[in-house]
Design an enzyme around this catalytic site. Structure first.
Site, PDB file in Angstrom:
ATOM      1  N   GLY A 172       6.027   5.301   8.703  1.00  0.00           N
ATOM      2  CA  GLY A 172       5.242   6.530   8.631  1.00  0.00           C
ATOM      3  C   GLY A 172       5.243   7.231   9.975  1.00  0.00           C
ATOM      4  O   GLY A 172       6.166   7.072  10.787  1.00  0.00           O
ATOM      5  N   LYS A 191       0.857  -1.179   0.000  1.00  0.00           N
ATOM      6  CA  LYS A 191       0.000   0.000   0.000  1.00  0.00           C
ATOM      7  C   LYS A 191       0.897   1.234   0.000  1.00  0.00           C
ATOM      8  O   LYS A 191       1.435   1.622   1.038  1.00  0.00           O
ATOM      9  CB  LYS A 191      -0.924  -0.007   1.228  1.00  0.00           C
ATOM     10  CG  LYS A 191      -2.071   1.018   1.159  1.00  0.00           C
ATOM     11  CD  LYS A 191      -1.632   2.393   1.547  1.00  0.00           C
ATOM     12  CE  LYS A 191      -2.750   3.413   1.426  1.00  0.00           C
ATOM     13  NZ  LYS A 191      -2.272   4.794   1.581  1.00  0.00           N
ATOM     14  N   GLU A 233       8.472  16.552  15.293  1.00  0.00           N
ATOM     15  CA  GLU A 233       8.969  16.232  13.964  1.00  0.00           C
ATOM     16  C   GLU A 233       8.262  17.108  12.932  1.00  0.00           C
ATOM     17  O   GLU A 233       7.040  17.049  12.785  1.00  0.00           O
ATOM     18  CB  GLU A 233       8.733  14.750  13.644  1.00  0.00           C
ATOM     19  CG  GLU A 233       9.335  14.335  12.321  1.00  0.00           C
ATOM     20  CD  GLU A 233       9.194  12.850  12.054  1.00  0.00           C
ATOM     21  OE1 GLU A 233      10.143  12.249  11.526  1.00  0.00           O
ATOM     22  OE2 GLU A 233       8.111  12.297  12.353  1.00  0.00           O
TER      23      GLU A 233
END
Length: 499
Positions: free
Chosen positions: A244, A192, A401
């Site tokens: 991710g 994906k 981040e």
């Protein structure tokens, strides 16, 4: 080999591409059953590249069923490791043969400089798949010590159907870090890609089939976040491997717990510290590395050295050298071979980075360089390399981040203070220490809570022998190296009674 193509050459080549945007299920390209699709927009100029299939539950179910059927048939899962090796090495070679096409797709899709996609991303993906192909027929099990009337075997078997959910900052390279070991171990894979960067994943699916990967063993499902959620909740998926954000990673673990307790492996965020001691052996090299650590790939790196910790005694001189190095990272057209800094992936990420820059100003950080969106006439998404001098390490730009070209410089006075600052983070992915003192280097490396520590360098070690992953909320498990194979296999103990 370095390419001698010019900007005009790459633009002409890009214009000639017939871009595929459909899903790949059971060995063929297919549209979503619903017909849904979304615009794939290039961050270079904001223009639509193609329409990409937007998969939904019925498409996920079809891909999982195809993967399960292929796995249970044994066509790949029970194939001799030598056969899998041969196919994966052929797959890697096909990636190399189509390197220019894949590099351009990556550059168009996410705004990475063509000089990087041709020298790092695509060659690195081929190397990774080849590495695992070469390794898989050289690994065995164990004969465990047991009572004399028993023979004890410890073996590894493929885990089953593996869903690989990958990010947009290194689309094909991050995919290869997961599909390489997962396929080598004998699993069926559903890849994906991020909806921001689906094009190379879709293209290599056909190359995998040409290489001899059986139908159903490798599938690609483009679409939004609903696809990742559906795969993580699916009762017939055995493992999810994700790279991710930490926020999404936590959700995937919850989905696994709500379904079949599938294995979940997470490579998540980072806020990596880069410590420069006063006895740094080479200021020029350290400044170059510090600039590259945050401005390479537009700062869109989980290992980005986004916190630069500099000793007070050398701070002024080091910052001067750093700002000089930062000027080399000026945004430009990513298809131009001389461009060192490309476009931010999309307008959403652009606004996020600009928001953090404004937040830094509001929090009282001193802006030393950059801070502006540039090349507005291009229609694309470009930001200058940005440097803040931060006098309070607890402000948000120094803790959160950003995933963009924004550096926070923090001052320290002692090694103990530097280590404390470095470890004062929810993340623990990467860290670096610059010192000519061997004791200092070893002590810092032991005390830094990070999955990778660089000494007198940053982000080096591009070969596959080093495991990659982090401590704390940077995730679990490791990509790369033989250790990655552990994620995609189940351990089995077999005890045979002799008498």
């Amino acid at each position: 080999m370095p390419s001698n193509k010019t900007l005009a050459d790459w633009q002409q080549f890009a214009a000639s591409l017939n871009i595929e945007g459909r899903a790949f299920i059971q060995g063929q390209y297919v549209a979503a059953r619903s017909g849904r699709a979304f615009d794939c927009i290039s961050p270079i100029d904001g223009k639509v590249l193609t329409q990409v299939t937007d998969c939904e539950e019925i498409d996920v179910d079809a891909a999982v069923a195809a993967a399960r059927q292929a796995f249970e048939s044994g066509v790949w899962s029970q194939a001799n490791p030598r056969k899998r090796k041969k196919v994966l090495c052929r797959f890697a070679e096909l990636i190399r043969q189509h390197a220019d096409e894949l590099a351009v797709l990556e550059t168009l899709d996410v705004g990475k400089p063509i000089g990087d996609t041709t020298s790092v991303d695509i060659p690195g993906a081929a190397y990774c798949i080849e590495w695992y192909g070469e390794a898989i027929d050289k690994l065995g099990g164990e004969v465990a010590p047991a009572d004399q009337h028993l023979v004890g075997l410890v073996t590894r078997e493929p885990i089953g159907v593996v869903a690989c959910i990958v990010p947009w900052n290194f689309p094909l390279l991050m995919a290869s870090w997961k599909i390489g070991p997962a396929l080598a171990a004998g699993n069926s894979v559903i890849l994906k890609p991020s909806e921001k960067s689906p094009l190379t994943a879709i293209r290599v699916a056909e190359l995998a089939k040409q290489a001899g990967v059986p139908d159903g063993v490798f599938n690609v499902l483009p679409g939004g976040g609903q696809v990742g959620k559906l795969l993580s909740l699916h009762m017939d998926v055995d493992c999810v491997a994700f790279t991710g954000s930490t926020q999404v990673g936590k959700l995937l673990m919850q989905y696994a717990g709500q379904s079949n307790l599938k294995r979940v492996w997470l490579e998540l965020g980072g806020k990596s510290p880069n410590i420069v001691m006063p006895d740094c052996p080479d200021f020029d090299r350290a400044a170059s590395a510090a600039a590259g650590a945050i401005f390479y790939n537009m700062g869109e790196m989980c290992t980005a050295g986004s916190r630069l910790l500099v000793h007070r005694d050398i701070k002024e001189a080091f910052i001067d050298r750093l700002l000089e190095k930062a000027r080399a990272y000026q945004p430009g057209n990513p298809l131009n071979p001389v461009t060192s800094m490309g476009a931010i992936v999309d307008d959403i990420q652009l606004q996020r980075v600009l928001g953090y820059i404004e937040l830094g100003r509001a929090e009282g950080a001193k802006l030393l360089a950059g801070g502006q969106q540039v090349l507005l006439d291009s229609g694309g998404y470009y930001i200058e390399p940005t440097v803040f001098d931060v006098d309070r390490p607890d402000i948000r730009i120094a803790r959160e981040e950003i995933f963009g070209p924004v550096l926070s410089v923090v001052t320290f006075d002692t090694l103990d203070q530097a280590i404390a600052l470095a470890n004062d983070s929810e993340y623990g992915l990467g860290a670096a220490i610059w010192s000519s003192n061997l004791t200092t280097a070893h002590e810092a490396a032991r005390r830094l809570r990070a999955g990778t520590v660089w000494v007198n360098c940053y982000d080096e070690g591009g070969d596959m022998n080093f495991p990659f992953g982090g401590y704390k909320q940077s995730g679990n498990g490791r990509d790369k190296s033989l250790h990655a194979l552990e994620k995609y296999t189940e351990l089995k103990s077999t005890l045979i009674r002799l008498r």
